[in-house]
Scaffold this motif. Sequence first.
Motif: not given
Length: 276
Positions: A106-114, A172-178, A94-99, A70-72
């Motif tokens: 901002e990202y999440i990596h989930v390996p293979a699972s059940a 602007c997002h880059k500036v905010k993070r900077f 997906v619009e409007g979603l933030k994990l 999942v990549i923000g």
Amino acid sequence: MSNRKFNLDNEVQPEIHFRLLSISASKFENDWTSFPHSHHFTEIFFIKDGTGRMLIENESVPVSSNSLVVIGAQVTHTEFSDPENPLDYYVLGVEGLKLNTDREPEYIHVPASANSPFIRQCFENILREMHNKQDRYAEICQHYLDILILYFCRKDHVSYEVVDAQNSSHECHKVKRFIEHNYQSMISLDSLAENCSLSKYYLSHRFAELYGKSPIAYLNEVRLASARDLLLTTNHSIEEIAGCIGFSSTSYFSQSFQKNFHESPQQFRKSHRVRT
């Protein structure tokens, strides 16, 4: 006769406002060139088959069959496939979603699972509905997405929030993070504008439009939040705190702190210590 009945708890269920924008199915066949890009929405990748890696900002993340990434929004990324075992994957926009994650970027990596077969089935159901476009398919796709997110968050202990869906400027997002990572340095509107190759007038207008305040006002807000923490947790002098958070003078720092918190730095520190 055997009968089992379960009643839904009588409680108010939260509304879900994130929105499915698209789904695509891609397979690497040596016919595309990877290049870094970003979107104003979150992307959810499910790797059906193959191996490769995802470059997310400056991090290289190995991916393989049945893994989920999942990549923000506004996070620069691209995909690289193993030529001998090419990537075959689905991706949802997906619009409007933030994990919620403490990771930067901002990202999440989930390996293979059940859980992977269930997650894969949700992607395939969405793809089938989007392809066939039968009556009320959009509603059905949205419900599959809701189930996918809720199931994923429950099984992998991840929380999410719904954010305002805004087509924010990548610059602007880059500036905010900077600002958030470099507020202790000497920063001016001119230097921010130069770093993102925008005019300072456009940057000020666009940043305020997106975040409700100018870049310099946001810089001061971040600095003062850090100053408050230092006043509460250290014995540094006011002069030392002013210097280490990037203020050019102690008097300007004290004036800004007074204006924001309605008491001087000395009063703030003293009143807190009396309470503790």
